[in-house]
Design a protein around this motif. Structure first.
Motif, mmCIF file in Angstrom:
data_model
loop_
_atom_site.group_PDB
_atom_site.id
_atom_site.type_symbol
_atom_site.label_atom_id
_atom_site.label_comp_id
_atom_site.label_asym_id
_atom_site.label_seq_id
_atom_site.Cartn_x
_atom_site.Cartn_y
_atom_site.Cartn_z
ATOM 1 N N VAL A 121 0.850 -1.186 0.000
ATOM 2 C CA VAL A 121 0.000 0.000 0.000
ATOM 3 C C VAL A 121 0.884 1.234 0.000
ATOM 4 O O VAL A 121 1.837 1.327 0.791
ATOM 5 C CB VAL A 121 -0.933 0.022 1.232
ATOM 6 N N THR A 122 0.584 2.189 -0.881
ATOM 7 C CA THR A 122 1.258 3.481 -0.885
ATOM 8 C C THR A 122 0.231 4.559 -0.558
ATOM 9 O O THR A 122 -0.936 4.452 -0.943
ATOM 10 C CB THR A 122 1.912 3.779 -2.243
ATOM 11 N N CYS A 123 0.681 5.604 0.143
ATOM 12 C CA CYS A 123 -0.264 6.626 0.609
ATOM 13 C C CYS A 123 0.444 7.968 0.709
ATOM 14 O O CYS A 123 1.560 8.050 1.247
ATOM 15 C CB CYS A 123 -0.835 6.216 1.966
ATOM 16 N N ARG A 124 -0.191 9.013 0.209
ATOM 17 C CA ARG A 124 0.377 10.352 0.365
ATOM 18 C C ARG A 124 0.058 10.858 1.756
ATOM 19 O O ARG A 124 -0.850 10.362 2.440
ATOM 20 C CB ARG A 124 -0.164 11.294 -0.702
ATOM 21 N N LEU A 125 0.784 11.884 2.185
ATOM 22 C CA LEU A 125 0.629 12.402 3.536
ATOM 23 C C LEU A 125 -0.336 13.574 3.619
ATOM 24 O O LEU A 125 -1.238 13.588 4.451
ATOM 25 C CB LEU A 125 2.004 12.816 4.076
ATOM 26 N N LEU A 126 -0.172 14.557 2.769
ATOM 27 C CA LEU A 126 -0.987 15.765 2.832
ATOM 28 C C LEU A 126 -2.464 15.455 2.590
ATOM 29 O O LEU A 126 -2.823 14.781 1.630
ATOM 30 C CB LEU A 126 -0.501 16.786 1.806
ATOM 31 N N GLY A 127 -3.306 15.939 3.483
ATOM 32 C CA GLY A 127 -4.740 15.762 3.325
ATOM 33 C C GLY A 127 -5.251 14.370 3.666
ATOM 34 O O GLY A 127 -6.469 14.148 3.675
ATOM 35 N N VAL A 128 -4.348 13.452 3.946
ATOM 36 C CA VAL A 128 -4.754 12.081 4.278
ATOM 37 C C VAL A 128 -4.286 11.719 5.684
ATOM 38 O O VAL A 128 -5.079 11.383 6.557
ATOM 39 C CB VAL A 128 -4.203 11.072 3.251
ATOM 40 N N ILE A 129 -2.976 11.796 5.911
ATOM 41 C CA ILE A 129 -2.394 11.498 7.217
ATOM 42 C C ILE A 129 -2.173 12.787 8.012
ATOM 43 O O ILE A 129 -2.319 12.803 9.232
ATOM 44 C CB ILE A 129 -1.050 10.752 7.056
ATOM 45 N N LEU A 130 -1.843 13.855 7.307
ATOM 46 C CA LEU A 130 -1.553 15.136 7.953
ATOM 47 C C LEU A 130 -2.732 16.098 7.841
ATOM 48 O O LEU A 130 -3.504 16.038 6.883
ATOM 49 C CB LEU A 130 -0.312 15.771 7.316
ATOM 50 N N GLU A 131 -2.818 16.989 8.814
ATOM 51 C CA GLU A 131 -3.845 18.026 8.783
ATOM 52 C C GLU A 131 -3.589 19.024 7.652
ATOM 53 O O GLU A 131 -4.536 19.577 7.077
ATOM 54 C CB GLU A 131 -3.870 18.783 10.122
ATOM 55 N N GLU A 132 -2.353 19.240 7.322
ATOM 56 C CA GLU A 132 -1.982 20.196 6.281
ATOM 57 C C GLU A 132 -2.354 19.651 4.902
ATOM 58 O O GLU A 132 -2.355 18.430 4.687
ATOM 59 C CB GLU A 132 -0.485 20.505 6.343
ATOM 60 N N ASN A 133 -2.600 20.571 3.953
ATOM 61 C CA ASN A 133 -3.032 20.175 2.614
ATOM 62 C C ASN A 133 -2.096 20.616 1.500
ATOM 63 O O ASN A 133 -2.271 20.181 0.355
ATOM 64 C CB ASN A 133 -4.430 20.737 2.334
ATOM 65 N N THR A 134 -1.126 21.450 1.794
ATOM 66 C CA THR A 134 -0.221 21.937 0.756
ATOM 67 C C THR A 134 1.229 21.858 1.247
ATOM 68 O O THR A 134 1.488 21.931 2.464
ATOM 69 C CB THR A 134 -0.536 23.401 0.379
ATOM 70 N N LYS A 157 0.392 -3.033 10.412
ATOM 71 C CA LYS A 157 0.531 -4.377 10.986
ATOM 72 C C LYS A 157 0.352 -5.470 9.938
ATOM 73 O O LYS A 157 0.979 -6.532 10.024
ATOM 74 C CB LYS A 157 -0.501 -4.579 12.102
ATOM 75 N N HIS A 158 -0.499 -5.219 8.964
ATOM 76 C CA HIS A 158 -0.889 -6.291 8.045
ATOM 77 C C HIS A 158 -0.447 -6.068 6.598
ATOM 78 O O HIS A 158 -0.558 -6.988 5.785
ATOM 79 C CB HIS A 158 -2.411 -6.460 8.082
ATOM 80 N N PHE A 159 0.042 -4.863 6.272
ATOM 81 C CA PHE A 159 0.407 -4.570 4.889
ATOM 82 C C PHE A 159 1.741 -3.836 4.839
ATOM 83 O O PHE A 159 2.176 -3.237 5.823
ATOM 84 C CB PHE A 159 -0.683 -3.719 4.215
ATOM 85 N N ASP A 160 2.372 -3.918 3.678
ATOM 86 C CA ASP A 160 3.641 -3.235 3.453
ATOM 87 C C ASP A 160 3.327 -1.802 3.031
ATOM 88 O O ASP A 160 3.004 -1.540 1.869
ATOM 89 C CB ASP A 160 4.425 -3.981 2.367
ATOM 90 N N LEU A 161 3.423 -0.866 3.964
ATOM 91 C CA LEU A 161 2.976 0.509 3.753
ATOM 92 C C LEU A 161 4.147 1.446 3.470
ATOM 93 O O LEU A 161 5.171 1.396 4.160
ATOM 94 C CB LEU A 161 2.200 1.001 4.976
ATOM 95 N N TYR A 162 3.964 2.312 2.468
ATOM 96 C CA TYR A 162 4.914 3.371 2.145
ATOM 97 C C TYR A 162 4.169 4.704 2.153
ATOM 98 O O TYR A 162 3.114 4.841 1.516
ATOM 99 C CB TYR A 162 5.548 3.159 0.767
ATOM 100 N N LEU A 163 4.719 5.700 2.874
ATOM 101 C CA LEU A 163 4.163 7.041 2.886
ATOM 102 C C LEU A 163 5.032 7.937 2.024
ATOM 103 O O LEU A 163 6.256 7.765 1.967
ATOM 104 C CB LEU A 163 4.094 7.579 4.321
#
Length: 262
Positions: A121-134, A157-163
């Motif tokens: 799983v890959t995931c961006r940080l802004l607007g998803v994990i972080l409060e900041e959007n830009t 815990k269950h997946f190979d995650l990259y931020l």
């Protein structure tokens, strides 16, 4: 002897009868009465053997069914071997199914089910994990959403995650890593700092996703999501607005935690 036909048995008994007649006549000539009783016993044994062979309850060869019985229509499902299940097995299966209904499922079970079709799983940080959007906001501060922490921990815990995220300077990068560390994300055991990637352009972030060949990608940029739809099996687009569906393999939700809500 059970394989003999009725004709063969009849001939056998007929020959035995002729043999007995000859012996009995000789015995009476010699008046050997002990032999008479022996032959009489033998004759009784032959009679019982004959009756045992003719009885309908005797051993028979099992004949194969010319056509299998039709399946019961009262027990139908998507499982190909269902007709082989006993009533106890069916009750156990139903109990398991009921235990995984939405009212009984845990967050860990929901996360594994939603992301089951893949491991990376890959995931961006802004607007998803972080409060900041830009990226400009990251120059001042980086704040991890408290509402997303529990879900994020289960994913690691269950997946190979990259931020990953686009930043404007090294200071912004340090702020993001510090915020993640203070939130305890690196202590869950599934995520390390080396799996938090930074780049200077949006195309660089899209290149990260393609190179990692992720099964799921989570993003808040509709343009990036649309371009990756051809290459990534599943995507989750995070947006507070109701937008037109980007592609058939793209899900939309207002937040990451809402996607995994009970």
């Amino acid at each position: 002897m059970a394989d003999l036909s009725k004709t063969d048995l009849f001939q056998l008994v007929k020959r035995i009868g002729a043999f007995l007649s000859t012996k009995i006549s000789k015995i009476f000539d010699t008046q050997d009465f002990r032999s008479v009783w022996a032959i009489a016993g033998f004759a009784v044994a032959v009679i019982f053997t004959w009756r045992a062979l003719r009885t309908p309850n005797g051993p028979r060869r099992r004949q194969p069914n010319s056509q299998p019985p039709p399946p019961s229509t009262s027990v139908l499902s998507n499982h190909p071997n269902e007709n082989l299940l006993s009533s106890e097995d069916l009750r156990a299966e139903n109990a398991i199914d009921e235990s995984f209904q939405p009212a009984n499922r845990t967050l860990a079970q929901i996360v594994r089910q939603r992301l089951s079709d893949g491991r990376k799983v890959t995931c961006r940080l802004l607007g998803v994990i972080l409060e900041e959007n830009t990226p400009e906001e990251l120059q001042n501060q980086a704040t991890v959403k408290s509402s997303v922490l529990e879900v994020l921990m289960e994913i690691t815990k269950h997946f190979d995650l990259y931020l990953m995220e686009r930043v404007l300077d090294d200071e912004s990068q340090n702020k993001v890593l510090t915020a993640l560390e203070d939130a305890g994300i690196f202590t869950s055991g599934g995520l390390v700092k080396d799996k938090v990637l930074f780049c200077s352009t949006e195309n660089g972030r899209m290149s990260f996703v393609r190179q990692l060949e992720s099964d799921w990608h989570i993003d808040s940029n509709p343009e990036i999501t649309s371009q990756l739809a051809r290459f990534i099996r599943h995507q989750l687009h995070i947006s507070a607005k109701t937008e037109q569906k980007i592609a058939s393999n793209v899900y939309s939700c207002s937040s990451l935690e809402q996607f995994f809500a009970f």
